[in-house]
Scaffold this active site. Structure first.
Site, PDB file in Angstrom:
ATOM      1  N   CYS A   1      -2.964  -4.674   1.424  1.00 57.46           N
ATOM      2  CA  CYS A   1      -1.419  -4.739   1.447  1.00 57.46           C
ATOM      3  C   CYS A   1      -0.875  -5.942   2.076  1.00 57.46           C
ATOM      4  O   CYS A   1      -1.405  -6.408   3.261  1.00 57.46           O
ATOM      5  CB  CYS A   1      -1.014  -3.296   2.335  1.00 57.46           C
ATOM      6  SG  CYS A   1       0.730  -3.208   2.437  1.00 57.46           S
TER       7      CYS A   1
ATOM      8  N   CYS B   1       0.799  -1.377  -0.096  1.00 59.99           N
ATOM      9  CA  CYS B   1       0.058  -0.147  -0.082  1.00 59.99           C
ATOM     10  C   CYS B   1       0.996   1.292   0.040  1.00 59.99           C
ATOM     11  O   CYS B   1       1.943   1.310   0.361  1.00 59.99           O
ATOM     12  CB  CYS B   1      -0.872   0.174   1.215  1.00 59.99           C
ATOM     13  SG  CYS B   1      -0.221   0.139   2.857  1.00 59.99           S
TER      14      CYS B   1
ATOM     15  N   ASP C   1      -8.365 -17.004  62.058  1.00 57.39           N
ATOM     16  CA  ASP C   1      -9.232 -18.216  61.508  1.00 57.39           C
ATOM     17  C   ASP C   1     -10.689 -17.826  61.419  1.00 57.39           C
ATOM     18  O   ASP C   1     -11.134 -17.154  61.957  1.00 57.39           O
ATOM     19  CB  ASP C   1      -8.685 -19.220  62.630  1.00 57.39           C
ATOM     20  CG  ASP C   1      -7.280 -19.782  62.631  1.00 57.39           C
ATOM     21  OD1 ASP C   1      -6.706 -19.590  61.446  1.00 57.39           O
ATOM     22  OD2 ASP C   1      -6.717 -20.024  63.743  1.00 57.39           O
TER      23      ASP C   1
END
Length: 496
Positions: free
Chosen positions: A79, A34, A314
């Site tokens: 292209c 291109c 915990d």
């Protein structure tokens, strides 16, 4: 076209047009390159002017000189180098060919994703085939025009050229600046053949296919070199295949994580800190992570969140006192809630019917607070209240002896209960102070208040963990000791 009738470019384009090599241009057009790639590859200047975005194909061809237009295809083709990227020809996610306004199409997709932003960073991802094809074309040109100065100049990449072409129009279209923003717009170009194969390929097959494609390009290089060594004309046969379809373009928007911080309380002994699933079964009634993160995420319209806390307790341990510092990291947020919205979220959590979790000081914070919290975690002190049972009645002398201990050094091996997920280590920890509170009516129970260094295992300090923690409350009192319940009453970060 005569010299008098040619359009006259200005500035850098004028310099680029004057440096074009007519024969090389004609060759590249015949190969299917291109106009914008020709200007990248064949001009002496390494500057790619944003004015190229306003130059039409016919104007570019006019600058390329007499005889070039006749050599070009009547219909512009995709292209072979940029695969249509610099031609603004692409397919959408449904592989429908798009020839409309390139920037408008990107803008619509960005706006559809609903982000709030006043600046952005543009990122571009291209298939490796583009760089491979460009290398092959440049090698082809070196075989024919090895002495030309323009071959020695640095070339502007397809990625950089695209940014030059779209950044200014995109800024205007989005009404935003382009700088080092936390909001990223990523243009990803991929080949349809790659996407189709990628759906069913394994990682090994994908690597093998990429290697095969690279080898085909190297084979082209070999053909060029062989032709040059044999003195044959490299143009006698065009080794480049015409491109039948452009790349597929997808637009992805991503906001860098935003952070919210505060302190949380955990009032239930059946709520874990993070979501806890074992063999597809939830452990506990809920989690702190889900209650807080699940409340903030909808207000940010984010994709997901991560929960970070200064340590953890915990599932059967309550978090009371001043609360534990935490951060919520929201990924790809589309908006940032106001402080008023955050206050409403805090009130909603605190006033929930079950009252499993509480929050205070919820606010938006910078990412630097993440590093500060991790640094502070190593320095923090934690205070606890433990309900302890011992095998003999508690004496007044016991209370005085325990309360008089300051900065007690203990050695703790990795507890038996966590050995399956943590390394076998021995750690020295400090008990800063302790205080014993008697419980009326039963001399075998007492409340132990204590302040410890970060990382101390309190349950093991009480019962000794079969001799893995020394000294322990059991060894200090000379009897069996068991912990019944445990609460965290304060977490002090650094100088707090």
């Amino acid at each position: 076209m005569s010299d008098e009738s040619k359009p006259t470019p200005g500035g850098l384009l004028n310099e680029a047009a004057r440096s074009l090599h007519p024969s090389a241009v004609k060759d590249l057009l015949s190969l299917g390159v291109c106009e914008r790639c020709i200007l990248r590859l064949v001009t002496v200047t390494a500057t790619f002017d944003s004015d190229l975005a306003t130059v039409s194909s016919s104007t570019l061809r006019g600058w390329l000189g007499s005889g070039v237009e006749e050599a070009a295809s009547p219909e512009p083709s995709i292209c072979i180098v940029c695969l249509g990227v610099l031609q603004f020809v692409f397919s959408d996610a449904k592989q429908t060919l798009v020839k409309s306004d390139h920037v408008a199409w990107i803008t619509d997709l960005v706006k559809q994703q609903g982000h709030e932003f006043d600046s952005f960073v543009l990122e571009v991802s291209l298939p490796s085939t583009i760089s491979e094809n460009e290398r092959a074309v440049l090698l082809y040109l070196k075989g024919k025009y090895s002495d030309e100065a323009w071959l020695q100049s640095e070339k502007v990449s397809v990625k950089d050229a695209l940014k030059v072409l779209v950044l200014d129009p995109l800024r205007a279209s989005l009404g935003a600046k382009s700088d080092s923003s936390s909001f990223h717009i990523r243009l990803t170009y991929s080949q349809a053949s790659d996407e189709a194969q990628g759906l069913s390929e394994t990682k090994h097959e994908r690597k093998k296919r990429k290697t095969g494609r690279s080898m085909s390009t190297l084979a082209i290089f070999h053909v060029f070199y062989a032709d040059e060594e044999n003195g044959s004309n490299c143009m006698s046969e065009n080794p480049f295949k015409k491109v039948s379809e452009p790349c597929i373009l997808s637009v992805h928007c991503n906001k860098m994580p935003i952070f919210f911080g505060g302190r949380y309380f955990k009032y239930s002994r059946n709520v874990s800190q993070s979501r806890w699933i074992i063999d597809d079964e939830r452990m506990g009634e809920a989690s702190v992570e889900e209650i807080i993160g699940g409340s903030i995420l909808p207000a940010c319209l984010g994709d997901s969140y991560k929960f970070h806390a200064a340590g953890r307790e915990d599932i059967d341990v309550r978090m009371l006192g001043s609360g534990r510092p935490f951060l919520i990291e929201v990924q790809n947020s589309r908006k940032c809630p106001s402080q008023q919205s955050l206050t409403e979220i805090e009130e909603k959590i605190n006033n929930s019917e079950k009252k499993l979790v509480g929050v205070k000081d919820l606010k938006f914070i910078g990412s630097e607070c993440w590093a500060m919290m991790r640094e502070g975690e190593a320095e923090k002190q934690k205070q606890y209240a433990a309900l302890v049972w011992i095998s003999r009645p508690l004496e007044e002398e016991d209370c005085n002896s325990v309360s008089s201990m300051k900065e007690l050094k203990i050695l703790q091996k990795t507890p038996i209960r966590v050995l399956h997920r943590r390394s076998q280590l021995e750690r020295e920890r400090t008990i800063h102070w302790m205080k014993v509170e008697k419980i009326k009516g039963n001399a075998h129970y007492f409340l132990l208040h204590l302040c410890t260094q970060a990382g101390t295992y309190i349950k093991e300090f009480v019962h000794g963990d079969l001799g893995r923690t020394t000294p322990s409350m059991g060894s200090i009192l000379g009897c069996r000791a068991e912990i019944i319940q445990l609460d965290v009453t304060d977490v002090k970060m650094g100088d707090s």
